[in-house]
Design a protein around this motif. Structure first.
Motif, PDB file in Angstrom:
ATOM      1  N   LEU A  52      33.263  86.975  32.141  1.00 38.61           N
ATOM      2  CA  LEU A  52      32.843  85.337  32.054  1.00 38.61           C
ATOM      3  C   LEU A  52      32.511  85.188  30.736  1.00 38.61           C
ATOM      4  O   LEU A  52      32.711  84.064  30.031  1.00 38.61           O
ATOM      5  CB  LEU A  52      31.704  84.998  33.051  1.00 38.61           C
ATOM      6  N   TYR A  53      31.733  86.054  29.766  1.00 38.98           N
ATOM      7  CA  TYR A  53      31.051  85.582  28.780  1.00 38.98           C
ATOM      8  C   TYR A  53      32.422  85.686  27.453  1.00 38.98           C
ATOM      9  O   TYR A  53      32.183  85.062  26.528  1.00 38.98           O
ATOM     10  CB  TYR A  53      29.917  86.638  28.362  1.00 38.98           C
ATOM     11  N   LEU A  55      35.364  85.091  28.127  1.00 36.71           N
ATOM     12  CA  LEU A  55      36.118  83.833  28.244  1.00 36.71           C
ATOM     13  C   LEU A  55      35.190  82.612  28.050  1.00 36.71           C
ATOM     14  O   LEU A  55      35.722  81.483  28.402  1.00 36.71           O
ATOM     15  CB  LEU A  55      36.404  83.705  29.806  1.00 36.71           C
ATOM     16  N   ASP A  56      34.274  82.659  27.341  1.00 34.50           N
ATOM     17  CA  ASP A  56      33.183  81.701  26.725  1.00 34.50           C
ATOM     18  C   ASP A  56      32.584  80.704  27.966  1.00 34.50           C
ATOM     19  O   ASP A  56      32.143  79.575  27.735  1.00 34.50           O
ATOM     20  CB  ASP A  56      34.189  80.694  26.094  1.00 34.50           C
ATOM     21  N   ASN A  57      32.614  81.464  29.021  1.00 33.79           N
ATOM     22  CA  ASN A  57      31.854  80.725  30.150  1.00 33.79           C
ATOM     23  C   ASN A  57      30.372  81.364  30.217  1.00 33.79           C
ATOM     24  O   ASN A  57      30.036  82.130  31.218  1.00 33.79           O
ATOM     25  CB  ASN A  57      32.616  81.205  31.696  1.00 33.79           C
ATOM     26  N   VAL A  59      27.632  79.613  31.102  1.00 31.79           N
ATOM     27  CA  VAL A  59      26.938  79.115  32.217  1.00 31.79           C
ATOM     28  C   VAL A  59      27.145  80.165  33.314  1.00 31.79           C
ATOM     29  O   VAL A  59      26.335  80.393  34.232  1.00 31.79           O
ATOM     30  CB  VAL A  59      27.153  77.864  32.656  1.00 31.79           C
ATOM     31  N   GLY A  60      28.630  80.408  33.671  1.00 28.76           N
ATOM     32  CA  GLY A  60      29.078  81.213  34.743  1.00 28.76           C
ATOM     33  C   GLY A  60      28.319  82.585  34.620  1.00 28.76           C
ATOM     34  O   GLY A  60      27.859  83.257  35.501  1.00 28.76           O
ATOM     35  N   ASP A  63      24.645  82.311  35.576  1.00 29.87           N
ATOM     36  CA  ASP A  63      24.424  82.141  37.010  1.00 29.87           C
ATOM     37  C   ASP A  63      24.670  83.401  37.639  1.00 29.87           C
ATOM     38  O   ASP A  63      23.946  83.808  38.807  1.00 29.87           O
ATOM     39  CB  ASP A  63      25.599  81.064  37.295  1.00 29.87           C
ATOM     40  N   ALA A 214      23.078  79.052  27.028  1.00 26.72           N
ATOM     41  CA  ALA A 214      23.040  77.870  27.978  1.00 26.72           C
ATOM     42  C   ALA A 214      21.426  77.511  28.350  1.00 26.72           C
ATOM     43  O   ALA A 214      20.763  78.142  28.454  1.00 26.72           O
ATOM     44  CB  ALA A 214      23.649  78.295  29.387  1.00 26.72           C
TER      45      ALA A 214
END
Length: 217
Positions: A52-53, A55-57, A59-60, A63, A214
């Motif tokens: 996730l990180y 892929l620049d996510n 916040v995901g 969480d 985030a």
């Protein structure tokens, strides 16, 4: 030989040896549950977070970490990722500091295991000495084969039973203590491996000037 007969035959040292065995079993069960929970979930969760990180996510990723905050690596990652506007050096220090804070939890009860491993054979040896003292106190050369022979037999039995019990408790505890020590070493290696991967990803985002955290507000 029943439990009651075993206690009678082993003498006074059987009580602390029994206490050590009960304590060891309780702590071993707790450690097994702890390591099973970690090994079943942690690697999968951390790989998902890294993906996730990557892929620049951000916040995901956060969480996912917060939902699995009972895992050591998740708490380590959270401590670093929740820093706002940290440079790579601060990010690395946060990872290392939290990793150090997790060590006591990973090594929990290790000192108690070592104490049991060291004291159980000594208690068995003490039982041996006490049993031999009983044997010699009951020994009467002029009454060989007489009524006092039972006291000699009981003393020898006490010596053998207490020694065997002390060794069994120590060996049983040592087996699991070494297994937990191996799991701890493996866990520290995983912390270094996954922590290094996260640090590398963070450094790349930082050099690109991207927001690597985030907001918690």
């Amino acid at each position: 030989m029943g439990i009651n007969n075993l206690f009678t035959a082993g003498g006074v040292v059987m009580l602390p040896l029994f206490g050590f065995s009960v304590l060891a079993v309780a702590l071993i069960i707790e450690r097994i549950r702890f390591w099973v929970r970690i090994n079943n979930r942690q690697s999968r969760v951390i790989r998902d977070v890294l993906n996730l990180y990557r892929l620049d996510n951000v916040v995901g990723a956060l969480d996912k970490l917060r939902k699995n905050a009972d895992l050591p690596l998740a708490r380590i990652f959270l401590a670093a990722l929740e820093l706002e506007e940290a440079n790579p050096e601060e990010f690395r220090l946060a990872l290392e500091s939290e990793a150090q804070a997790e060590i006591p939890l990973l090594k929990r009860f290790q000192n108690i295991f070592e104490t049991i491993i060291g004291l159980a054979p000594l208690l068995g040896l003490l039982g041996t000495v006490l049993g031999l003292i009983t044997s010699f106190a009951s020994l009467d050369i002029g009454d060989v084969g007489g009524t006092k022979t039972a006291g000699v037999t009981a003393g020898i039995s006490e010596a053998l039973v207490s020694t065997a019990t002390g060794l069994v408790v120590a060996i049983f505890t040592l087996l699991f203590a070494n297994s937990f020590r191996g799991l701890y070493v493996r866990q520290m290696a995983l912390i270094q491996e996954y922590g290094g991967q996260l640090e590398l990803l963070y450094r790349r985002r930082y050099e690109r000037g991207e927001k690597s955290y985030a907001s918690t507000r």
